[in-house]
Design an enzyme around this catalytic site. Structure first.
Site, PDB file in Angstrom:
ATOM      1  N   HIS A 141      64.162  33.458  19.597  1.00 30.60           N
ATOM      2  CA  HIS A 141      64.222  34.264  18.372  1.00 30.60           C
ATOM      3  C   HIS A 141      63.416  35.558  18.509  1.00 30.60           C
ATOM      4  O   HIS A 141      63.939  36.659  18.369  1.00 30.60           O
ATOM      5  CB  HIS A 141      63.698  33.464  17.183  1.00 30.60           C
ATOM      6  CG  HIS A 141      64.480  32.225  16.917  1.00 30.60           C
ATOM      7  ND1 HIS A 141      65.842  32.221  16.759  1.00 30.60           N
ATOM      8  CD2 HIS A 141      64.095  30.935  16.781  1.00 30.60           C
ATOM      9  CE1 HIS A 141      66.259  30.998  16.540  1.00 30.60           C
ATOM     10  NE2 HIS A 141      65.220  30.189  16.542  1.00 30.60           N
ATOM     11  N   CYS A 199      67.113  25.375  14.296  1.00 35.14           N
ATOM     12  CA  CYS A 199      67.168  24.845  12.932  1.00 35.14           C
ATOM     13  C   CYS A 199      68.558  24.335  12.588  1.00 35.14           C
ATOM     14  O   CYS A 199      68.744  23.668  11.557  1.00 35.14           O
ATOM     15  CB  CYS A 199      66.724  25.894  11.924  1.00 35.14           C
ATOM     16  SG  CYS A 199      67.572  27.478  12.086  1.00 35.14           S
ATOM     17  N   LYS A 221      64.629  20.314  20.484  1.00 36.88           N
ATOM     18  CA  LYS A 221      64.154  21.694  20.382  1.00 36.88           C
ATOM     19  C   LYS A 221      65.225  22.711  20.773  1.00 36.88           C
ATOM     20  O   LYS A 221      65.495  23.650  20.036  1.00 36.88           O
ATOM     21  CB  LYS A 221      62.910  21.869  21.271  1.00 36.88           C
ATOM     22  CG  LYS A 221      62.426  23.300  21.455  1.00 36.88           C
ATOM     23  CD  LYS A 221      61.872  23.895  20.175  1.00 36.88           C
ATOM     24  CE  LYS A 221      61.250  25.261  20.442  1.00 36.88           C
ATOM     25  NZ  LYS A 221      60.782  25.903  19.203  1.00 36.88           N
ATOM     26  N   ASP A 226      56.402   7.736  10.529  1.00 36.31           N
ATOM     27  CA  ASP A 226      55.490   8.876  10.436  1.00 36.31           C
ATOM     28  C   ASP A 226      54.076   8.365  10.221  1.00 36.31           C
ATOM     29  O   ASP A 226      53.856   7.397   9.491  1.00 36.31           O
ATOM     30  CB  ASP A 226      55.886   9.811   9.295  1.00 36.31           C
ATOM     31  CG  ASP A 226      55.233  11.173   9.427  1.00 36.31           C
ATOM     32  OD1 ASP A 226      55.929  12.131   9.811  1.00 36.31           O
ATOM     33  OD2 ASP A 226      54.023  11.281   9.171  1.00 36.31           O
ATOM     34  N   ASP A 250      56.728  31.679  17.940  1.00 42.11           N
ATOM     35  CA  ASP A 250      56.018  30.399  17.963  1.00 42.11           C
ATOM     36  C   ASP A 250      54.796  30.386  18.874  1.00 42.11           C
ATOM     37  O   ASP A 250      53.984  29.475  18.795  1.00 42.11           O
ATOM     38  CB  ASP A 250      56.963  29.280  18.416  1.00 42.11           C
ATOM     39  CG  ASP A 250      57.955  28.888  17.340  1.00 42.11           C
ATOM     40  OD1 ASP A 250      58.035  29.590  16.317  1.00 42.11           O
ATOM     41  OD2 ASP A 250      58.663  27.876  17.531  1.00 42.11           O
TER      42      ASP A 250
END
Length: 457
Positions: free
Chosen positions: A10, A42, A132, A177, A281
């Site tokens: 990106h 995404c 990813k 989680d 990132d």
């Protein structure tokens, strides 16, 4: 001027396109380890779930476009060292093994992030996958074809979206989680309680507040069981979605970083080395709710920061406006938006906050159809400055998160939002927009606190 760009997803793609558009005489050389650029990770869950049929739509650029613009693009080339004194990079051609050096006047570090892989016993087992990039998405789709039991580890956006994708395709899904709530970074309990109940009603198993202690595999090395701190779950496939870390080993001890390794940049995307820029990132962002630095790996941050690299590569001209970590999510019919801090995260950012929760209809009740909107506004004690907000409805009100994002960025108070001018048209909203009503509830709460008629908790 010669610019070397390391990494091209990106931020890198945005930087290259902006540099060549605004400074066409610049010599730009790109080194990318993968065989593609600009993949929208995404969209992986949409691809996995079959909503996106053609993955080509998940790329908004390609090496050919960058080459046509004037860049020299080296795909499947790995930068192994950055010499900031001599101003050159060492590069390995991953196809041939050839190693060579390339000099630069300015370097753009857009190396992104990589999924965190915890050192858990058995994690090297087959069928434990990461989520990813494009190749990983294809591997997930390939392996999922003949699998029925799937375990997702991590209840953030990527994990939750994969839960929906697999559940919708008829898989037996378990979500694990270590935190006690899903989407903990984005939403407070008023929202997550509803979503968790909905997930369980759909047959999705939730193993919250449980840590993964190990994975068991069969004689072929294929994972068969996930062992947690409280239970164990049989599975045929595990996808790890526990977060990301910045990819900055090349610049370690060469530029200033946060403790987690995220590069610190100024408002013009410059690192502590004046000839090295960074974006995406790999970087910390300026976080507007508290005015500090934070690590928030989002595509929105990456494309904006990359664009600003391009605009500032010759001389500082356009300042970074910072971020509110604004995000949206569609989950089993719920449209969800959030921005800034929530009550749960505020203390982590050094903020003392109060909040209000309001549920109301998005338009007049005389309309033939309607939907309720659940809203929460978070504001700073003492200043009444808005620092966060959350909205959720079966009606698509997610653009309201963008409105709240502007309120945070522009340091608006609850009074500002309570009485700001929004249009009224019965098809769309009420004489007082639901965001007006939300802020008015905060104003009324503060009035009662000031007059002693409401006790704070």
């Amino acid at each position: 001027m010669k610019v070397v760009v390391v990494g091209c997803t990106h931020a890198g793609t945005s930087a290259v396109k902006t540099i060549l558009n605004e400074h066409p005489n610049t010599e730009v050389t790109v080194f990318e380890r993968n065989d593609n650029v600009s993949f929208l990770s995404c969209g992986i869950a949409l691809y996995v779930g079959g909503v996106v049929k053609d993955p080509a739509g998940l790329f908004y650029s390609n090496p050919e476009e960058l080459t046509e613009m004037g860049a020299t693009v080296h795909m499947e080339h790995n930068v192994t060292n950055i010499d900031t004194v001599a101003k050159k990079v060492t590069v390995e051609n991953m196809q041939t093994g050839e190693v060579f050096e390339e000099s630069y006047d300015k370097l753009v570090n857009t190396t992104g992030s990589w999924p965190i892989v915890p050192p858990i016993s058995g994690i090297e087992s087959k069928n434990i996958l990461l989520c990813k990039n494009y190749n990983q998405a294809n591997e997930i789709i390939r392996q999922a074809k003949d699998k029925q039991k799937v375990v997702i580890v991590g209840g953030g956006y990527i994990g939750i979206e994969l839960v929906e994708a697999f559940a919708e395709s008829g898989k037996d899904v378990t979500l694990i989680d270590g935190l006690d709530r899903i989407l903990n970074k984005y939403l407070d309990p008023e929202f997550t309680d509803i979503l968790e109940h909905d997930l369980q009603e759909r047959g999705i198993k939730l193993a919250l507040n449980q840590t993964v202690n190990g994975f068991e595999a069969n004689e072929n090395g294929e994972v068969t069981k996930v062992v947690t701190s409280e239970n164990s779950f049989e599975t045929e496939m595990v996808i790890m979605c526990v977060g990301f870390r910045p990819n900055n080993e090349l610049l370690k001890d060469k530029v200033d970083m946060l403790p987690n390794g995220a590069i610190i940049v100024d408002e013009y995307m410059r690192t502590s080395d004046k000839d090295i820029y960074a974006a995406g990132d790999s970087c910390a962002v300026h976080y507007n709710p508290n005015g500090g630095s934070a690590y928030i790996p989002l595509a929105t941050n990456a494309v904006r920061m990359g664009t600003l690299v391009g605009k500032n590569i010759v001389e500082p001209s356009v300042k970074y406006r910072g971020t509110q970590s604004t995000s949206g999510l569609y989950l089993f019919g719920f449209n969800i938006g959030s921005t800034g801090v929530n009550v749960n995260s505020a203390s982590h950012f050094g903020l003392d906050v109060r909040s209000v929760v309001v549920e109301d209809y998005y338009r007049p009740e005389f309309m033939p159809t309607n939907e309720k909107v659940l809203m929460k506004l978070v504001y700073e004690v003492g200043t009444n400055r808005i620092v966060g907000g959350q909205v959720m409805s079966k009606y698509d009100i997610t653009q309201s998160a963008n409105t709240l994002s502007l309120a945070v960025q522009n340091k608006m108070t609850i009074e500002d939002l309570a009485y700001v001018d929004f249009f009224f048209q019965p098809v769309f909203d009420r004489p007082w927009n639901y965001l007006n009503l939300l802020a008015q509830a905060a104003v009324e709460q503060e009035r009662k606190i000031a007059t002693g008629t409401e006790v704070t908790v």
